[in-house]
Design an enzyme around this catalytic site. Structure first.
Site, PDB file in Angstrom:
ATOM      1  N   LYS A  53       0.971  -1.535   0.009  1.00  0.00           N
ATOM      2  CA  LYS A  53       0.230   1.003  -0.322  1.00  0.00           C
ATOM      3  C   LYS A  53       0.568   1.499  -0.086  1.00  0.00           C
ATOM      4  O   LYS A  53       0.368   2.065  -0.556  1.00  0.00           O
ATOM      5  CB  LYS A  53      -0.986   0.121   1.443  1.00  0.00           C
ATOM      6  CG  LYS A  53      -1.762  -1.585   1.009  1.00  0.00           C
ATOM      7  CD  LYS A  53      -2.345  -1.429   2.169  1.00  0.00           C
ATOM      8  CE  LYS A  53      -3.897  -2.039   2.228  1.00  0.00           C
ATOM      9  NZ  LYS A  53      -4.337  -2.573   3.195  1.00  0.00           N
ATOM     10  N   GLN A  97      -4.277  -1.776  10.113  1.00  0.00           N
ATOM     11  CA  GLN A  97      -4.381  -3.114   9.606  1.00  0.00           C
ATOM     12  C   GLN A  97      -4.992  -3.986  10.322  1.00  0.00           C
ATOM     13  O   GLN A  97      -4.510  -4.203  11.322  1.00  0.00           O
ATOM     14  CB  GLN A  97      -2.955  -3.647   9.402  1.00  0.00           C
ATOM     15  CG  GLN A  97      -2.482  -5.036   8.502  1.00  0.00           C
ATOM     16  CD  GLN A  97      -3.583  -4.804   6.714  1.00  0.00           C
ATOM     17  OE1 GLN A  97      -3.173  -3.739   6.176  1.00  0.00           O
ATOM     18  NE2 GLN A  97      -3.858  -5.515   6.511  1.00  0.00           N
ATOM     19  N   ASP A 120     -10.552   3.562   5.120  1.00  0.00           N
ATOM     20  CA  ASP A 120     -10.836   2.030   4.163  1.00  0.00           C
ATOM     21  C   ASP A 120     -12.993   1.755   4.398  1.00  0.00           C
ATOM     22  O   ASP A 120     -13.240   0.947   3.810  1.00  0.00           O
ATOM     23  CB  ASP A 120     -10.707   1.148   5.955  1.00  0.00           C
ATOM     24  CG  ASP A 120      -9.324   0.426   5.019  1.00  0.00           C
ATOM     25  OD1 ASP A 120      -9.657  -0.031   3.754  1.00  0.00           O
ATOM     26  OD2 ASP A 120      -9.084   0.574   6.178  1.00  0.00           O
TER      27      ASP A 120
END
Ligand code: NAP
Length: 306
Positions: A53, A97, A120
Site C-alpha cells: 500500500k 491494518q 477503508d
C-alpha cells in the site's frame, strides 16, 4: 462459448493513473494527500499488505508513513496513536491494518477513527451513509468491483445480482453499492438454502466466500457475469491438478512457493458457461489498493472543501 476475461489489473492501472493525476492537481494547489498506516504486531501477510500500500501511495504521489506497534501494545497506546492521527491536519487517511493481535478488538479501534479520514470505509458513520445510498468512503474491494463492472460495460439497473458472502468488508457493502445502482440484489451466506439454485438466478454473480472453487458450473446461468473476490491459498497438489488440469505454470508455482492462489470460483469449469469472468490472480485483487488510493485523494479533497 468461452467467457470474456475481465482484466482487473488493467482497470486498476487506469484508476491509479487517474488518482496520480488528481494528486498532482492537489499538489499544485499546495495539498499533498497523505495516508498513514498502523500495523500492530508482526503478522507477515499484514506487513506485505502495508508495504505494498505504501509503495502504491508513493507511485501515485500520495504521502505515506507506517506506525509500527508491538503485538503486546496496550489498548491505550493504540487509542492514543489513533487520536493523534485524527488531530493531525496533514493526515488525510488512516489505515488500521487488520486483524489486530488478540486481545485487541479491531471494531473498537475502527470506531475511533475520524470518519472523515476513514479511507477503508469501515466506520459506522460511513457504513450508514453507504446504506443510505450517499457514500463518503465505500470499502475499497467492493468499490473496486463497481469500477470493474463499469469499465466492462455491465448493465446494473434492473439486473439480478446475487452476492455470496455477507462480511462487513466485502459482501454487505457490495450489496449496498449494487442496490444504489438499481440492481435487484440477493445476499447469500452459509445458511442459504439451495445456494446453487439461488446463484443460477443471477445475471451478475459475486463470490466473496473464502472457500476455494466452491462456485462450480451448476451455480451459473449461461451468459452470467461472474466476479470472484476470493483469494485462497491452496497447498493440496491433487486439488490444484483437478482445478487446473495440465497447467504447468501453476504446478511449478506449487512446487516453488508451496501454494497456489485460487478464487472462490472454479475458473476452468465456469469460464465455459459464463459470459464474463474475473481471474484469480489479476481480477479483483489489484482493484483494492487502487480503491484505497482513490479514497485517500477523495479524503484530501473533502476535508478541505475542494
Ligand atoms: P469472511 O468475513 O470470512 O466472510 C465469508 C462469507 O462467506 C460469510 O458471510 C459466510 O457466511 C460466507 N460463507 C462461508 N462459507 C460458505 C458456504 N459454504 N456457502 C455460502 N456462504 C458461505 O470473508 P471476507 O473477508 O468477506 O472475504 C471473502 C473472500 O474474499 C476471502 O477469500 C478473502 O481472502 C477475499 N478477499 C479478497 C479481497 C481482494 O482484495 N480481492 C479483499 C477482501 C477479501 P456466514 O456469514 O453465514 O458465516
Amino acid at each position: 462459448m468461452s467467457a470474456r476475461i475481465l482484466d482487473g489489473a488493467a482497470v486498476a492501472a487506469g484508476i491509479r493513473r487517474r488518482v496520480a493525476g488528481e494528486a498532482a492537481e492537489l499538489a499544485a494547489r499546495g495539498v499533498v494527500p497523505r495516508l498513514e498506516a498502523i500495523l500492530v504486531g508482526d503478522d507477515p501477510a499484514s506487513r506485505v499488505y502495508v508495504a505494498s500500500k505504501r509503495k502504491a501511495c508513493e507511485e501515485a504521489g500520495i504521502g505515506s508513513a507506517t506506525h509500527q506497534l508491538p503485538a503486546d501494545a496496550a489498548p491505550e497506546v493504540l487509542a492514543a496513536l489513533i487520536d493523534r492521527l485524527n488531530r493531525d491536519d496533514a493526515v488525510d487517511g488512516i489505515l488500521l491494518q487488520l486483524p489486530l493481535p488478540k486481545p485487541l478488538d479491531g471494531r473498537a479501534f475502527l470506531d475511533r477513527i475520524d470518519p472523515a479520514k476513514d479511507v477503508d470505509g469501515f466506520h459506522p458513520t460511513n457504513v450508514g451513509l453507504l446504506h443510505q445510498g450517499r457514500p463518503a468512503f465505500a470499502p475499497c474491494t467492493p468499490a473496486g468491483v463497481m469500477e470493474l463492472l463499469d469499465a466492462a460495460g455491465v448493465t446494473l439497473a434492473g439486473a439480478r445480482a446475487v452476492v455470496v458472502g455477507r462480511s462487513e468488508i466485502v459482501g454487505k457493502p457490495m450489496a449496498a453499492l449494487l442496490l444504489a445502482r438499481h440492481a435487484t440484489v440477493t445476499v447469500c451466506h452459509s445458511r442459504t438454502a439451495d445456494l446453487p439454485g439461488t446463484c443460477r438466478e443471477a445475471d451478475l454473480l459475486i463470490a466473496a466466500i473464502g472457500k476455494p472453487a466452491l462456485v462450480g458450473r451448476e451455480f451459473v446461468r449461461p451468459g452470467a457475469v461472474v466476479i470472484d473476490v476470493g483469494i485462497n491459498r491452496v497447498e493440496d497438489a491433487a486439488l490444484v491438478a483437478r482445478l487446473f488440469p495440465g497447467d504447468e505454470k501453476r504446478r511449478e508455482q506449487l512446487t516453488k512457493r508451496g501454494y497456489v492462489l485460487v478464487g472462490d470460483v472454479d475458473f476452468e469449469a465456469v469460464r465455459s458457461i459464463a459470459g464474463a469472468i474475473t481471474p484469480v490472480p489479476g481480477g479483483v485483487g489489484p482493484l483494492t489498493i487502487a480503491g484505497l488510493l482513490a479514497n485517500t485523494v477523495r479524503a484530501a479533497r473533502l476535508r478541505r472543501g475542494l
